[in-house]
Design an enzyme around this catalytic site. Structure first.
Site, PDB file in Angstrom:
ATOM      1  N   GLY A   1      -3.990 -18.704  42.854  1.00 12.37           N
ATOM      2  CA  GLY A   1      -2.629 -18.971  42.386  1.00 12.37           C
ATOM      3  C   GLY A   1      -2.312 -18.535  40.964  1.00 12.37           C
ATOM      4  O   GLY A   1      -1.160 -18.621  40.541  1.00 12.37           O
TER       5      GLY A   1
ATOM      6  N   LEU B   1       1.519 -13.456  41.575  1.00  9.42           N
ATOM      7  CA  LEU B   1       2.523 -14.093  42.440  1.00  9.42           C
ATOM      8  C   LEU B   1       2.452 -15.614  42.532  1.00  9.42           C
ATOM      9  O   LEU B   1       3.457 -16.273  42.827  1.00  9.42           O
ATOM     10  CB  LEU B   1       2.405 -13.515  43.868  1.00  9.42           C
ATOM     11  CG  LEU B   1       2.454 -11.990  43.982  1.00  9.42           C
ATOM     12  CD1 LEU B   1       2.420 -11.582  45.448  1.00  9.42           C
ATOM     13  CD2 LEU B   1       3.699 -11.431  43.310  1.00  9.42           C
TER      14      LEU B   1
ATOM     15  N   ASP C   1      -7.318 -21.828  41.625  1.00  7.63           N
ATOM     16  CA  ASP C   1      -7.895 -20.525  41.268  1.00  7.63           C
ATOM     17  C   ASP C   1      -9.286 -20.769  40.704  1.00  7.63           C
ATOM     18  O   ASP C   1      -9.692 -21.932  40.541  1.00  7.63           O
ATOM     19  CB  ASP C   1      -7.001 -19.787  40.239  1.00  7.63           C
ATOM     20  CG  ASP C   1      -7.137 -18.262  40.332  1.00  7.63           C
ATOM     21  OD1 ASP C   1      -8.259 -17.748  40.153  1.00  7.63           O
ATOM     22  OD2 ASP C   1      -6.124 -17.577  40.591  1.00  7.63           O
ATOM     23  N   ILE C   2     -10.004 -19.687  40.389  1.00  9.11           N
ATOM     24  CA  ILE C   2     -11.303 -19.841  39.733  1.00  9.11           C
ATOM     25  C   ILE C   2     -11.168 -19.590  38.234  1.00  9.11           C
ATOM     26  O   ILE C   2     -12.141 -19.637  37.511  1.00  9.11           O
ATOM     27  CB  ILE C   2     -12.369 -18.887  40.325  1.00  9.11           C
ATOM     28  CG1 ILE C   2     -11.850 -17.444  40.361  1.00  9.11           C
ATOM     29  CG2 ILE C   2     -12.770 -19.335  41.715  1.00  9.11           C
ATOM     30  CD1 ILE C   2     -12.897 -16.412  40.756  1.00  9.11           C
TER      31      ILE C   2
ATOM     32  N   ASP D   1     -12.862 -22.122  44.574  1.00 11.73           N
ATOM     33  CA  ASP D   1     -13.447 -20.814  44.861  1.00 11.73           C
ATOM     34  C   ASP D   1     -13.431 -20.663  46.380  1.00 11.73           C
ATOM     35  O   ASP D   1     -14.097 -21.435  47.088  1.00 11.73           O
ATOM     36  CB  ASP D   1     -14.887 -20.785  44.326  1.00 11.73           C
ATOM     37  CG  ASP D   1     -15.557 -19.441  44.563  1.00 11.73           C
ATOM     38  OD1 ASP D   1     -15.020 -18.610  45.345  1.00 11.73           O
ATOM     39  OD2 ASP D   1     -16.626 -19.216  43.969  1.00 11.73           O
ATOM     40  N   ILE D   2     -12.728 -19.684  46.882  1.00 15.28           N
ATOM     41  CA  ILE D   2     -12.586 -19.567  48.339  1.00 15.28           C
ATOM     42  C   ILE D   2     -13.894 -19.199  49.028  1.00 15.28           C
ATOM     43  O   ILE D   2     -13.998 -19.267  50.243  1.00 15.28           O
ATOM     44  CB  ILE D   2     -11.482 -18.560  48.744  1.00 15.28           C
ATOM     45  CG1 ILE D   2     -11.752 -17.179  48.143  1.00 15.28           C
ATOM     46  CG2 ILE D   2     -10.109 -19.075  48.354  1.00 15.28           C
ATOM     47  CD1 ILE D   2     -11.134 -16.065  48.958  1.00 15.28           C
TER      48      ILE D   2
ATOM     49  N   TYR E   1      -9.617  -2.592  50.140  1.00 17.32           N
ATOM     50  CA  TYR E   1      -8.474  -3.525  50.133  1.00 17.32           C
ATOM     51  C   TYR E   1      -7.700  -3.424  51.446  1.00 17.32           C
ATOM     52  O   TYR E   1      -7.442  -4.425  52.115  1.00 17.32           O
ATOM     53  CB  TYR E   1      -7.582  -3.173  48.939  1.00 17.32           C
ATOM     54  CG  TYR E   1      -6.314  -3.991  48.796  1.00 17.32           C
ATOM     55  CD1 TYR E   1      -6.356  -5.367  48.651  1.00 17.32           C
ATOM     56  CD2 TYR E   1      -5.061  -3.361  48.782  1.00 17.32           C
ATOM     57  CE1 TYR E   1      -5.182  -6.113  48.493  1.00 17.32           C
ATOM     58  CE2 TYR E   1      -3.897  -4.082  48.622  1.00 17.32           C
ATOM     59  CZ  TYR E   1      -3.964  -5.464  48.473  1.00 17.32           C
ATOM     60  OH  TYR E   1      -2.808  -6.183  48.316  1.00 17.32           O
TER      61      TYR E   1
ATOM     62  N   LYS F   1      -7.359  -6.064  54.587  1.00 11.92           N
ATOM     63  CA  LYS F   1      -6.053  -6.629  54.972  1.00 11.92           C
ATOM     64  C   LYS F   1      -5.764  -6.399  56.459  1.00 11.92           C
ATOM     65  O   LYS F   1      -5.182  -7.259  57.104  1.00 11.92           O
ATOM     66  CB  LYS F   1      -4.938  -6.045  54.099  1.00 11.92           C
ATOM     67  CG  LYS F   1      -4.961  -6.562  52.656  1.00 11.92           C
ATOM     68  CD  LYS F   1      -4.682  -8.056  52.556  1.00 11.92           C
ATOM     69  CE  LYS F   1      -4.584  -8.532  51.119  1.00 11.92           C
ATOM     70  NZ  LYS F   1      -4.239  -9.953  50.989  1.00 11.92           N
TER      71      LYS F   1
ATOM     72  N   ILE G   1       4.934  -5.347  44.218  1.00 11.90           N
ATOM     73  CA  ILE G   1       5.819  -6.403  43.695  1.00 11.90           C
ATOM     74  C   ILE G   1       6.001  -6.237  42.185  1.00 11.90           C
ATOM     75  O   ILE G   1       5.033  -6.045  41.445  1.00 11.90           O
ATOM     76  CB  ILE G   1       5.252  -7.806  44.022  1.00 11.90           C
ATOM     77  CG1 ILE G   1       4.993  -7.945  45.536  1.00 11.90           C
ATOM     78  CG2 ILE G   1       6.215  -8.887  43.523  1.00 11.90           C
ATOM     79  CD1 ILE G   1       6.197  -7.730  46.438  1.00 11.90           C
TER      80      ILE G   1
HETATM   81  N1  LIG Z   1       1.240  -8.091  43.766  1.00  7.60           N
HETATM   82  C1  LIG Z   1       1.521  -7.190  44.700  1.00  7.60           C
HETATM   83  O1  LIG Z   1       2.152  -6.150  44.451  1.00  7.60           O
HETATM   84  C2  LIG Z   1       1.070  -7.434  46.115  1.00  7.60           C
HETATM   85  C3  LIG Z   1       1.517  -6.567  47.123  1.00  7.60           C
HETATM   86  C4  LIG Z   1       1.058  -6.752  48.418  1.00  7.60           C
HETATM   87  C5  LIG Z   1       0.242  -7.831  48.722  1.00  7.60           C
HETATM   88  N2  LIG Z   1      -0.147  -8.664  47.731  1.00  7.60           N
HETATM   89  C6  LIG Z   1      -1.048  -9.770  48.070  1.00  7.60           C
HETATM   90  O2  LIG Z   1      -0.548 -10.984  47.552  1.00  7.60           O
HETATM   91  C7  LIG Z   1      -1.649 -11.803  47.129  1.00  7.60           C
HETATM   92  C8  LIG Z   1      -1.436 -12.233  45.685  1.00  7.60           C
HETATM   93  O3  LIG Z   1      -1.351 -11.052  44.923  1.00  7.60           O
HETATM   94  P1  LIG Z   1      -1.385 -11.085  43.329  1.00  7.60           P
HETATM   95  O4  LIG Z   1      -0.688  -9.858  42.893  1.00  7.60           O
HETATM   96  O5  LIG Z   1      -0.941 -12.403  42.810  1.00  7.60           O
HETATM   97  O6  LIG Z   1      -2.948 -10.872  43.068  1.00  7.60           O
HETATM   98  P2  LIG Z   1      -3.724 -10.995  41.679  1.00  7.60           P
HETATM   99  O7  LIG Z   1      -4.825  -9.994  41.695  1.00  7.60           O
HETATM  100  O8  LIG Z   1      -2.779 -10.972  40.549  1.00  7.60           O
HETATM  101  O9  LIG Z   1      -4.351 -12.459  41.780  1.00  7.60           O
HETATM  102  C9  LIG Z   1      -5.387 -12.771  42.681  1.00  7.60           C
HETATM  103  C10 LIG Z   1      -6.053 -14.059  42.223  1.00  7.60           C
HETATM  104  O10 LIG Z   1      -7.166 -14.312  43.077  1.00  7.60           O
HETATM  105  C11 LIG Z   1      -8.126 -14.985  42.291  1.00  7.60           C
HETATM  106  N3  LIG Z   1      -9.454 -14.922  42.893  1.00  7.60           N
HETATM  107  C12 LIG Z   1     -10.345 -13.917  42.860  1.00  7.60           C
HETATM  108  N4  LIG Z   1     -11.502 -14.307  43.445  1.00  7.60           N
HETATM  109  C13 LIG Z   1     -11.326 -15.578  43.862  1.00  7.60           C
HETATM  110  C14 LIG Z   1     -12.157 -16.523  44.510  1.00  7.60           C
HETATM  111  N5  LIG Z   1     -13.413 -16.246  44.850  1.00  7.60           N
HETATM  112  N6  LIG Z   1     -11.638 -17.754  44.779  1.00  7.60           N
HETATM  113  C15 LIG Z   1     -10.374 -18.061  44.438  1.00  7.60           C
HETATM  114  N7  LIG Z   1      -9.546 -17.210  43.799  1.00  7.60           N
HETATM  115  C16 LIG Z   1     -10.025 -15.978  43.508  1.00  7.60           C
HETATM  116  C17 LIG Z   1      -8.072 -14.287  40.944  1.00  7.60           C
HETATM  117  O11 LIG Z   1      -8.622 -15.105  39.919  1.00  7.60           O
HETATM  118  C18 LIG Z   1      -6.584 -14.013  40.788  1.00  7.60           C
HETATM  119  O12 LIG Z   1      -5.952 -14.997  40.002  1.00  7.60           O
HETATM  120  C19 LIG Z   1      -2.909 -10.981  47.353  1.00  7.60           C
HETATM  121  O13 LIG Z   1      -3.513 -11.365  48.562  1.00  7.60           O
HETATM  122  C20 LIG Z   1      -2.412  -9.566  47.458  1.00  7.60           C
HETATM  123  O14 LIG Z   1      -3.222  -8.775  48.293  1.00  7.60           O
HETATM  124  C21 LIG Z   1       0.240  -8.491  46.435  1.00  7.60           C
HETATM  125  C1  LIG Z   2       0.779  -2.866  47.086  1.00 11.38           C
HETATM  126  C2  LIG Z   2      -0.169  -3.944  46.722  1.00 11.38           C
HETATM  127  O1  LIG Z   2      -0.904  -4.436  47.745  1.00 11.38           O
HETATM  128  C3  LIG Z   2      -0.766  -4.007  45.363  1.00 11.38           C
HETATM  129  N1  LIG Z   2       0.266  -4.090  44.372  1.00 11.38           N
HETATM  130  C4  LIG Z   2      -1.638  -2.812  45.075  1.00 11.38           C
HETATM  131  O2  LIG Z   2      -1.120  -1.856  44.560  1.00 11.38           O
HETATM  132  O3  LIG Z   2      -2.803  -2.849  45.336  1.00 11.38           O
END
Ligand SMILES: NC(=O)c1ccc[n+]([C@@H]2O[C@H](COP(=O)([O-])OP(=O)(O)OC[C@H]3O[C@@H](n4cnc5c(N)ncnc54)[C@H](O)[C@@H]3O)[C@@H](O)[C@H]2O)c1
Ligand SMILES: C[C@@H](O)[C@H](N)C(=O)O
Length: 374
Positions: A64, A68, A89-90, A107-108, A196, A200, A226
């Site tokens: 979290g 996002l 989060d961790i 930690d997931i 990645y 997914k 995003i």
């Molecule tokens: N941001 C984008 O553009 C985007 C686009 C498509 C999909 N997504 C998906 O949305 C989700 C959130 O994206 P985001 O941009 O916030 O990602 P992010 O990389 O900003 O954050 C991911 C979080 O996961 C945490 N994490 C890592 N290892 C962990 C563990 N072992 N246990 C618990 N937490 C752990 C990290 O500390 C980090 O805060 C992701 O699944 C991503 O694939 C994001």
């Molecule tokens: C698109 C999306 O999953 C992420 N913002 C990445 O570029 O990896």
């Protein structure tokens, strides 16, 4: 063992007797037969706790503290009450985040820790955001495999065992060079070339399998890149579209790591978070699928720069292409077909490119004015 064997027999029969495409969930869902992928004992009374028993869902967000999660917690807390949404989060939260509502370490990869949190807090909805994104994942494949695949298995089992509604985001990155790219429909070839993307596609398929096999209420949206103002991206291919705003405001210069004509689907964060809430609240019978594309706009670095230059004519954009990110971007959709989401649960975006740019600049303008006043 005999119990498991006879349950498998029932499940097999149910599978074989499912009419047509097999889209109906099996009636022998995990919860109702007290049999789960982790073999939880049949006297585990928490199986009977369901969402309908509470006024509001009790939500846990994993990962979290990324780009996002904090925004989603804010939106969900507004709707369901501050104490009904737990961020986890961790990493260590900022003081602001820590004081804005419940935060917990999770930690997931630690299954028991996850289960304890779900049980102790009577969680009913799980939003699974933990992941390593595309560029960071390529730099650390073993960790990405562990977090994005092993971690997801823990999440699926916890959600199935405890009757949770589970949201897992997927991405434009779940498609690859052999997918149709302009536009990319929901159902087509998915052969991504990043860990990645592979993880997914795995998440989409496993979630849908658990839905059909165990009745898990799995919901998944494929997000575009995003764009957000008050949180930074975590190492993806679309990060340039956030960084350009920061650099434009700070120095009036931006060096882009993708080619000027690289077209990718993008979305403003408010649309993305609202879509997430909307699909989570959608009545199950409106969802003809469990994984949907969602879209808002599609642009290239050149088009984004030009839109910004309308308001900041002095902005200088140069290009120094990162071959890893460029190869990833060249294999991803250019336009996303989200007609199924629009038809089934009424998805509609609010922000196109001009509104996105204006909103981002307004945010940074307000921030600068506040900094000057202090
Ligand atoms: N941001 C984008 O553009 C985007 C686009 C498509 C999909 N997504 C998906 O949305 C989700 C959130 O994206 P985001 O941009 O916030 O990602 P992010 O990389 O900003 O954050 C991911 C979080 O996961 C945490 N994490 C890592 N290892 C962990 C563990 N072992 N246990 C618990 N937490 C752990 C990290 O500390 C980090 O805060 C992701 O699944 C991503 O694939 C994001
Ligand atoms: C698109 C999306 O999953 C992420 N913002 C990445 O570029 O990896």
């Amino acid at each position: 063992m005999p119990v498991i064997r006879s349950l498998s027999k029932v499940a097999k029969q149910a599978l074989l007797s499912t009419p047509g495409c097999g889209c109906q969930p099996l009636t022998v869902a995990v919860r109702s037969i007290s049999f789960s992928p982790r073999q939880v004992t049949s006297d585990a009374s928490f199986h009977s706790v369901s969402f309908s028993e509470t006024d509001h869902p009790k939500v846990l967000i994993t990962g979290g503290l990324g780009q996002l999660g904090v925004g989603l917690a804010k939106l969900l807390r507004k709707r369901f009450g501050k104490n009904n949404v737990i961020l986890s989060d961790i990493r260590k939260p900022s003081s602001n985040v820590y004081h804005s509502g419940p935060f917990i370490y999770s930690d997931i990869l630690d299954y028991k820790n996850l289960r304890e949190i779900v049980v102790n807090n009577r969680i009913t909805w799980l939003v699974h955001y933990s992941a390593l994104l595309s560029a960071v994942g390529e730099a650390n494949v073993a960790l990405a495999r562990s977090v994005n695949i092993t971690g997801l298995h823990n999440i699926l089992d916890i959600a199935a065992e405890h009757g949770l509604r589970l949201f897992v985001p997927s991405t434009i990155g779940a498609f690859g060079p052999t997918s149709p790219r302009n536009p990319t429909p929901d159902l087509c070839v998915q052969r991504p070339r990043t860990i990645y993307g592979v993880s997914k596609v795995h998440a989409e398929l496993m979630g849908e399998y658990y839905h059909h096999r165990y009745g898990l209420d799995f919901r998944c949206l494929r997000y575009p890149g995003i764009i957000s103002a008050d949180s930074m991206p975590g190492g993806g291919t679309t990060d340039y579209a956030v960084q350009i705003f920061h650099d434009a405001i700070k120095s009036g210069k931006f060096e882009c790591n993708l080619k000027p004509d690289t077209r990718l689907p993008m979305m403003y964060i408010d649309d993305c978070l609202r879509a997430t809430l909307e699909v989570m609240e959608a009545p199950a019978d409106t969802l003809s699928m469990r994984t949907y594309n969602i879209n808002a706009m599609s642009f290239t670095p050149e088009e984004l720069s030009q839109e910004l230059q309308k308001q900041m004519p002095e902005l200088e954009v140069t290009y120094d292409v990162d071959p890893v990110r460029q190869a990833i971007a060249d294999s991803w959709p250019m336009n996303f077909d989200d007609s199924n989401a629009r038809r089934d649960w009424g998805w509609k975006h609010d922000y196109d490119l001009p509104e996105l740019v204006q909103t981002m600049l307004n945010f940074f303008g307000a921030e600068t004015r506040m900094a000057r006043a202090n």
